[in-house]
Design an enzyme around this catalytic site. Structure first.
Site, mmCIF file in Angstrom:
data_model
loop_
_atom_site.group_PDB
_atom_site.id
_atom_site.type_symbol
_atom_site.label_atom_id
_atom_site.label_comp_id
_atom_site.label_asym_id
_atom_site.label_seq_id
_atom_site.Cartn_x
_atom_site.Cartn_y
_atom_site.Cartn_z
ATOM 1 N N HIS A 170 -14.936 -11.653 148.929
ATOM 2 C CA HIS A 170 -13.613 -11.122 149.282
ATOM 3 C C HIS A 170 -12.813 -12.274 149.908
ATOM 4 O O HIS A 170 -12.578 -12.315 151.115
ATOM 5 C CB HIS A 170 -13.799 -9.971 150.277
ATOM 6 N N LYS A 210 -9.628 5.741 129.574
ATOM 7 C CA LYS A 210 -9.833 5.986 128.133
ATOM 8 C C LYS A 210 -10.927 5.082 127.574
ATOM 9 O O LYS A 210 -11.229 5.131 126.393
ATOM 10 C CB LYS A 210 -8.535 5.712 127.365
ATOM 11 N N ARG A 256 -9.112 -5.594 142.625
ATOM 12 C CA ARG A 256 -10.313 -5.149 143.355
ATOM 13 C C ARG A 256 -11.109 -4.244 142.419
ATOM 14 O O ARG A 256 -10.538 -3.361 141.783
ATOM 15 C CB ARG A 256 -9.941 -4.394 144.619
ATOM 16 N N ARG A 268 -5.907 -1.925 153.978
ATOM 17 C CA ARG A 268 -5.349 -3.194 154.407
ATOM 18 C C ARG A 268 -5.066 -4.164 153.269
ATOM 19 O O ARG A 268 -4.003 -4.767 153.198
ATOM 20 C CB ARG A 268 -6.286 -3.911 155.401
ATOM 21 N N THR A 269 -6.027 -4.329 152.382
ATOM 22 C CA THR A 269 -5.849 -5.373 151.369
ATOM 23 C C THR A 269 -4.683 -5.004 150.450
ATOM 24 O O THR A 269 -3.792 -5.819 150.191
ATOM 25 C CB THR A 269 -7.151 -5.575 150.574
#
Ligand code: NCD
Length: 304
Positions: free
Chosen positions: A132, A83, A104, A54-55
């Protein structure tokens, strides 16, 4: 002024500023075509170091519906993180290419760190078990739509209150509205952290492990999944994962105008049979997420 600001925690905006964002979201819902070119020639970086449906999709859809474009990754193994590049160097580089970035990450504090080094607005799309804030914008817009006001609600929050970042952000944000009462419903092992309770007046909340007791009093029932990825012990997760399951039987005790919310993904905590109950608003809630993110992008880019 919103232009150029970051959104790291839900209280990054005042209550009045939140209302401005919600009004813009209302207008986008009413007349989406008016906004379809607002972000022409603008680029959003979508940096997802953790899984998302969703996000990520709602941010991507939001930017594309505003006429902008999106670059990024949803698998950090395809970026220089693999890396060993530091988050600081990554964001200094990427923020030279784009106008705004969504991040995120599984580690608490990542968005804040990136914001310190970024040349463009950073939006926290979830930092570990911490916060959030854009899910909270979604949640507040949903409550405001169904309940007509954000004041004077009894909100039962149920599930993994320890690790659930959407819950931490929701509680922080809703505690600023008049007359909010919380009922925290969880097993003892997954209680809400004390650093969140510190925002609250002790007379404004109660804690219980009984969903049956809480559901009768609630205006809003906010369900959440047990956050498997934050558990140290798989055995503990298995033991607690089905502690609460919302069924028709349980809903019989709820008010007629109670709404059932969930940030999704749902695992087992809401039975499928609830989906057709008129009080279940979680899929509509996900849709509001796109509109409120459109409003947020416009505000932070100063393009309203
Ligand atoms: C939430 C999250 O990522 O914290 N999902 C979402 O963004 N809608 C909730 C969860 O994963 O349980």
């Amino acid at each position: 002024m919103f232009k150029g600001r970051h959104l790291i925690e839900p209280d990054g905006f005042t209550v009045a500023e939140l209302e401005e964002i919600f009004r813009l979201a209302d207008s986008i819902i009413d007349t989406p075509d008016t906004y379809s070119e607002k972000c022409k020639n603008k680029l959003l970086a979508s940096l997802f170091y953790e899984p998302s449906t969703r996000t990520k999709f709602s941010f991507d859809a939001a930017m594309l519906r505003l006429g902008g474009q999106v670059i990024g990754f949803s698998d950090p193994n395809t970026s220089s993180a693999a890396k060993g590049e530091t988050l600081k160097d990554t964001i200094i580089t990427i923020s030279n290419y784009v106008d705004i970035a969504v991040v995120r990450h599984p580690l608490e504090g990542t968005a804040k760190l990136m914001a310190k080094h970024s040349l463009v607005p950073i939006i926290n799309a979830g930092d570990g078990g911490h916060q959030h804030p854009t899910q909270t914008l979604t949640d507040l817009l949903t409550i405001r739509y169904y309940k007509k006001t954000l004041n004077n609600h009894c909100i039962a929050v149920c599930g993994d209150l320890k690790f659930g970042r959407t819950i931490h952000s929701l509680v922080k944000a809703m505690s600023r509205y008049e007359g909010t009462k919380f009922i925290f419903v969880s097993p003892e092992e997954l209680q809400i952290p004390s650093y969140i309770k510190e925002y609250l007046d002790p007379s404004c909340y109660e804690e219980t492990n009984s969903l049956d007791d809480a559901i009768e009093k609630a205006d809003v029932l906010y369900m959440s999944r047990v956050q498997r990825e934050r558990f140290v012990s798989e055995y503990e997760y298995q033991r607690l994962k089905d502690y609460f399951i919302l069924t028709h039987e349980k809903m019989k005790k709820a008010k007629d105008d109670m709404i059932v919310m969930h940030p999704l993904p749902r695992i087992n905590e809401i039975s499928d049979e609830i989906d057709t109950d008129k009080r279940a608003v979680y899929f509509q809630q996900a849709k509001f997420g796109m509109y409120v993110r459109m409003a947020l992008i416009l505000k932070l880019l100063g393009l309203e």
